[in-house]
Design a protein around this motif. Structure first.
Motif, PDB file in Angstrom:
ATOM      1  N   LEU A 182       0.865  -1.173   0.000  1.00 37.50           N
ATOM      2  CA  LEU A 182       0.000   0.000   0.000  1.00 37.50           C
ATOM      3  C   LEU A 182       0.903   1.225   0.000  1.00 37.50           C
ATOM      4  CD1 LEU A 182      -3.042   0.700   0.164  1.00 37.50           C
ATOM      5  CD2 LEU A 182      -2.784   0.798   2.643  1.00 37.50           C
ATOM      6  N   ASN A 183       0.739   2.079  -1.001  1.00 40.02           N
ATOM      7  CA  ASN A 183       1.665   3.189  -1.194  1.00 40.02           C
ATOM      8  C   ASN A 183       0.918   4.503  -1.324  1.00 40.02           C
ATOM      9  OD1 ASN A 183       4.315   1.547  -1.922  1.00 40.02           O
ATOM     10  ND2 ASN A 183       2.602   0.610  -3.001  1.00 40.02           N
ATOM     11  N   TYR A 184       1.458   5.556  -0.721  1.00 43.46           N
ATOM     12  CA  TYR A 184       0.871   6.885  -0.813  1.00 43.46           C
ATOM     13  C   TYR A 184       1.503   7.660  -1.966  1.00 43.46           C
ATOM     14  CZ  TYR A 184      -1.531   6.506   3.681  1.00 43.46           C
ATOM     15  OH  TYR A 184      -2.372   6.127   4.695  1.00 43.46           O
ATOM     16  N   HIS A 185       0.657   8.219  -2.809  1.00 46.00           N
ATOM     17  CA  HIS A 185       1.129   9.139  -3.845  1.00 46.00           C
ATOM     18  C   HIS A 185       1.563  10.432  -3.166  1.00 46.00           C
ATOM     19  CE1 HIS A 185       0.947  11.827  -7.369  1.00 46.00           C
ATOM     20  NE2 HIS A 185       1.064  10.722  -8.098  1.00 46.00           N
ATOM     21  N   SER A 186       2.491  11.131  -3.776  1.00 43.70           N
ATOM     22  CA  SER A 186       2.992  12.376  -3.172  1.00 43.70           C
ATOM     23  C   SER A 186       1.875  13.396  -2.956  1.00 43.70           C
ATOM     24  CB  SER A 186       4.089  12.983  -4.057  1.00 43.70           C
ATOM     25  OG  SER A 186       3.591  13.241  -5.365  1.00 43.70           O
ATOM     26  N   THR A 187       0.815  13.347  -3.786  1.00 46.69           N
ATOM     27  CA  THR A 187      -0.284  14.307  -3.646  1.00 46.69           C
ATOM     28  C   THR A 187      -1.135  14.032  -2.413  1.00 46.69           C
ATOM     29  OG1 THR A 187      -1.666  12.928  -5.093  1.00 46.69           O
ATOM     30  CG2 THR A 187      -0.443  14.727  -6.128  1.00 46.69           C
ATOM     31  N   ALA A 188      -0.958  12.862  -1.793  1.00 46.45           N
ATOM     32  CA  ALA A 188      -1.742  12.502  -0.611  1.00 46.45           C
ATOM     33  C   ALA A 188      -0.981  12.753   0.681  1.00 46.45           C
ATOM     34  CB  ALA A 188      -2.164  11.041  -0.690  1.00 46.45           C
ATOM     35  N   ALA A 189       0.194  13.361   0.602  1.00 43.08           N
ATOM     36  CA  ALA A 189       1.055  13.501   1.779  1.00 43.08           C
ATOM     37  C   ALA A 189       0.379  14.275   2.904  1.00 43.08           C
ATOM     38  CB  ALA A 189       2.367  14.173   1.384  1.00 43.08           C
ATOM     39  N   ALA A 190      -0.276  15.395   2.575  1.00 39.49           N
ATOM     40  CA  ALA A 190      -0.897  16.222   3.621  1.00 39.49           C
ATOM     41  C   ALA A 190      -2.016  15.464   4.325  1.00 39.49           C
ATOM     42  CB  ALA A 190      -1.423  17.516   3.014  1.00 39.49           C
ATOM     43  N   LEU A 191      -2.848  14.770   3.546  1.00 38.99           N
ATOM     44  CA  LEU A 191      -3.943  14.006   4.143  1.00 38.99           C
ATOM     45  C   LEU A 191      -3.406  12.827   4.945  1.00 38.99           C
ATOM     46  CD1 LEU A 191      -6.460  14.045   1.158  1.00 38.99           C
ATOM     47  CD2 LEU A 191      -6.745  15.195   3.361  1.00 38.99           C
ATOM     48  N   GLN A 192      -2.324  12.246   4.495  1.00 40.27           N
ATOM     49  CA  GLN A 192      -1.712  11.143   5.232  1.00 40.27           C
ATOM     50  C   GLN A 192      -1.218  11.619   6.591  1.00 40.27           C
ATOM     51  OE1 GLN A 192       1.871   9.686   3.475  1.00 40.27           O
ATOM     52  NE2 GLN A 192       2.276   8.223   5.100  1.00 40.27           N
ATOM     53  N   GLN A 193      -0.609  12.781   6.637  1.00 42.19           N
ATOM     54  CA  GLN A 193      -0.065  13.301   7.883  1.00 42.19           C
ATOM     55  C   GLN A 193      -1.145  13.587   8.917  1.00 42.19           C
ATOM     56  OE1 GLN A 193       2.322  16.671   6.728  1.00 42.19           O
ATOM     57  NE2 GLN A 193       3.904  15.408   5.763  1.00 42.19           N
ATOM     58  N   SER A 194      -2.326  13.999   8.445  1.00 48.35           N
ATOM     59  CA  SER A 194      -3.408  14.330   9.384  1.00 48.35           C
ATOM     60  C   SER A 194      -4.274  13.129   9.725  1.00 48.35           C
ATOM     61  CB  SER A 194      -4.281  15.448   8.801  1.00 48.35           C
ATOM     62  OG  SER A 194      -4.886  15.033   7.576  1.00 48.35           O
ATOM     63  N   ALA A 195      -3.956  11.961   9.158  1.00 47.18           N
ATOM     64  CA  ALA A 195      -4.772  10.769   9.403  1.00 47.18           C
ATOM     65  C   ALA A 195      -4.671  10.272  10.834  1.00 47.18           C
ATOM     66  CB  ALA A 195      -4.372   9.654   8.435  1.00 47.18           C
ATOM     67  N   GLY A 196      -3.675  10.741  11.570  1.00 44.81           N
ATOM     68  CA  GLY A 196      -3.545  10.331  12.959  1.00 44.81           C
ATOM     69  C   GLY A 196      -4.489  11.066  13.887  1.00 44.81           C
ATOM     70  N   GLN A 197      -5.113  12.161  13.399  1.00 44.48           N
ATOM     71  CA  GLN A 197      -6.021  12.944  14.233  1.00 44.48           C
ATOM     72  C   GLN A 197      -7.494  12.611  13.983  1.00 44.48           C
ATOM     73  OE1 GLN A 197      -3.186  14.741  12.657  1.00 44.48           O
ATOM     74  NE2 GLN A 197      -2.311  14.043  14.600  1.00 44.48           N
ATOM     75  N   THR A 198      -7.827  12.125  12.811  1.00 50.62           N
ATOM     76  CA  THR A 198      -9.214  11.825  12.473  1.00 50.62           C
ATOM     77  C   THR A 198      -9.608  10.458  13.017  1.00 50.62           C
ATOM     78  OG1 THR A 198      -8.925  13.067  10.420  1.00 50.62           O
ATOM     79  CG2 THR A 198     -10.884  11.694  10.596  1.00 50.62           C
ATOM     80  N   LYS A 199     -10.729  10.384  13.728  1.00 56.01           N
ATOM     81  CA  LYS A 199     -11.205   9.133  14.296  1.00 56.01           C
ATOM     82  C   LYS A 199     -12.219   8.471  13.368  1.00 56.01           C
ATOM     83  CE  LYS A 199      -8.941   9.687  18.174  1.00 56.01           C
ATOM     84  NZ  LYS A 199      -7.788   8.811  18.517  1.00 56.01           N
ATOM     85  N   LEU A 200     -12.173   7.152  13.319  1.00 52.64           N
ATOM     86  CA  LEU A 200     -13.136   6.395  12.532  1.00 52.64           C
ATOM     87  C   LEU A 200     -14.441   6.299  13.309  1.00 52.64           C
ATOM     88  CD1 LEU A 200     -13.508   4.756   9.904  1.00 52.64           C
ATOM     89  CD2 LEU A 200     -12.835   2.725  11.188  1.00 52.64           C
ATOM     90  N   GLU A 201     -15.534   6.793  12.735  1.00 51.33           N
ATOM     91  CA  GLU A 201     -16.813   6.893  13.438  1.00 51.33           C
ATOM     92  C   GLU A 201     -17.669   5.628  13.315  1.00 51.33           C
ATOM     93  OE1 GLU A 201     -17.973   9.387  15.285  1.00 51.33           O
ATOM     94  OE2 GLU A 201     -16.411  10.896  14.941  1.00 51.33           O
ATOM     95  N   ASP A 202     -17.474   4.844  12.263  1.00 53.18           N
ATOM     96  CA  ASP A 202     -18.290   3.643  12.054  1.00 53.18           C
ATOM     97  C   ASP A 202     -17.420   2.391  12.097  1.00 53.18           C
ATOM     98  OD1 ASP A 202     -20.820   4.707  11.932  1.00 53.18           O
ATOM     99  OD2 ASP A 202     -20.786   4.999   9.766  1.00 53.18           O
ATOM    100  N   GLU A 203     -18.049   1.282  12.450  1.00 55.96           N
ATOM    101  CA  GLU A 203     -17.334   0.019  12.548  1.00 55.96           C
ATOM    102  C   GLU A 203     -17.322  -0.708  11.207  1.00 55.96           C
ATOM    103  OE1 GLU A 203     -14.942  -2.091  13.481  1.00 55.96           O
ATOM    104  OE2 GLU A 203     -15.676  -1.609  15.514  1.00 55.96           O
ATOM    105  N   VAL A 204     -16.165  -1.287  10.854  1.00 56.54           N
ATOM    106  CA  VAL A 204     -16.048  -2.061   9.616  1.00 56.54           C
ATOM    107  C   VAL A 204     -15.659  -3.506   9.897  1.00 56.54           C
ATOM    108  CG1 VAL A 204     -15.498  -0.060   8.176  1.00 56.54           C
ATOM    109  CG2 VAL A 204     -13.648  -1.324   9.300  1.00 56.54           C
ATOM    110  N   GLN A 205     -15.581  -3.882  11.165  1.00 55.53           N
ATOM    111  CA  GLN A 205     -15.249  -5.260  11.505  1.00 55.53           C
ATOM    112  C   GLN A 205     -16.233  -6.221  10.832  1.00 55.53           C
ATOM    113  OE1 GLN A 205     -15.878  -6.335  15.608  1.00 55.53           O
ATOM    114  NE2 GLN A 205     -14.260  -7.883  15.574  1.00 55.53           N
TER     115      GLN A 205
END
Length: 368
Positions: A182-205
């Motif tokens: 799984l690889n991040y494109h350079s254009t996704a860098a900003a969104l990748q960096q902020s992914a640690g702050q956003t919480k997942l609201e729904d369950e996918v288990q």
């Protein structure tokens, strides 16, 4: 053909960050300088312009490619194929000239004078082999067997509960097979960096890997698509959702003729109940617990239209009815819509998104 049919048939550049997963055994790498082209051009059958062969031979000389121009054998057709030859890859390209002088290859045509366009295409063939560049091709430029294998790789279910984790942590817990990176494109860098702050609201288990990954990424404004590299390896490339019109979807359409009580049986159980005024998210969580059916809300898209299911309150009168009718009612009252979908393993779930034409009141009231 609907995607659900694919499931029945199947049962069925890169950024710097690679998420956990061992790399698969690498296929032989064929760079353009290790790819040999064998180009043959078939002349029109029967009488034709004797200068056609000469004109096209000059076109190939102009771009520095050797070519053999000859009469076709019985039932011979245009084709592209490849095979290994020692350390090299040999790609055989067979084209045909029609009576108008147009050169025809599989999926490509060139007129005299278009030698530069033809040179670019042949360069692409040298890079990617007989399959050509995956850009713009159906099934992400994968062959049917390649797509079938990928589909099956993304079928295993998510074993762990992920709700409440950060998007970044949830992605790491999705069980991608070792064969896929799984690889991040350079254009996704900003969104990748902020992914640690956003919480997942729904369950996918319990949902399959592909659908779960697509959903989790979408809630961060991201998406993934399969990428066939020049070596033939399949990788998963993460990009901003807005940049990927052919993103791997959050589930697949179901057969419109298939009874819904077979797709999501838990929602078609009848109960004597009602819903007192409560936030929509709490109501949906309670129904999900009682029915065993995943109810996924596209929270990011909802918030973009000023629809917050955590704040919007709904209710439903107490009566003897099916859970599906309750879900439909409370969702519609919140200016959302529900769609039955299924994951790669065929497990049904409900996908809840804003009405496409809903305009927030604040936007409506703005002067022109």
């Amino acid at each position: 053909m609907r995607w659900f049919v694919l499931k029945i048939l199947f049962v069925c550049w890169l950024g710097s960050t690679i998420l956990p997963g061992l790399a698969q055994a690498q296929p032989t790498e064929y760079s353009p300088d290790k790819t040999l082209l064998e180009i043959e051009i078939l002349l029109p059958q029967g009488p034709g312009d004797p200068l056609l062969a000469q004109k096209w031979r000059q076109e190939f000389e102009r771009i520095g490619e050797a070519v053999r121009i000859r009469q076709p054998l019985a039932d011979e057709k245009v084709a592209i194929s490849e095979k290994p030859r020692g350390p090299f890859r040999v790609v055989k390209v067979t084209g045909a000239i029609n009576r108008d002088g147009v050169l025809i290859f599989p999926g490509k045509t060139f007129k005299p004078g278009q030698s530069e366009q033809m040179k670019m295409w042949l360069t692409e063939i040298k890079t990617y082999g007989a399959q050509g560049s995956p850009q713009g091709q159906p099934r992400y430029g994968l062959t049917e067997p390649q797509f079938k294998t990928l589909f099956e790789q993304l079928t295993p279910p998510v074993a762990d509960p992920l709700k409440g984790l950060s998007i970044a942590a949830a992605i790491e817990k999705i069980p991608l097979p070792a064969a896929l990176s799984l690889n991040y494109h350079s254009t996704a860098a900003a969104l990748q960096q902020s992914a640690g702050q956003t919480k997942l609201e729904d369950e996918v288990q319990g949902l399959s890997t592909g659908t779960a990954l697509a959903y989790v990424l979408s809630q961060q404004g991201l998406a993934f698509r399969p990428l066939r590299t020049p070596t033939g390896q399949i990788q998963l490339l993460i990009q901003p959702l807005a940049d990927v019109p052919d993103a791997w979807p959050v589930g697949w359409p179901v057969d419109e003729t298939r009874p819904r009580n077979e797709i999501v049986p838990g929602l078609f159980k009848t109960v004597d109940t009602g819903v007192q005024t409560a936030p929509l998210s709490i109501v949906l969580d309670a129904i999900e617990d009682r029915t065993g059916v995943r109810l996924l809300v596209d929270l990011r898209a909802s918030l973009a239209k000023q629809l917050d299911p955590r704040q919007t309150t709904v209710s439903y009168p107490k009566k003897y009815t099916a859970w599906s009718l309750i879900v439909s009612s409370v969702v519609v009252n919140a200016h959302l819509t529900m769609t039955y979908r299924q994951d790669e393993a065929g497990t049904g779930f409900v996908w809840i998104t804003p009405f496409a034409h809903y305009v927030p009141p604040a936007v409506k009231s703005k002067p022109n």
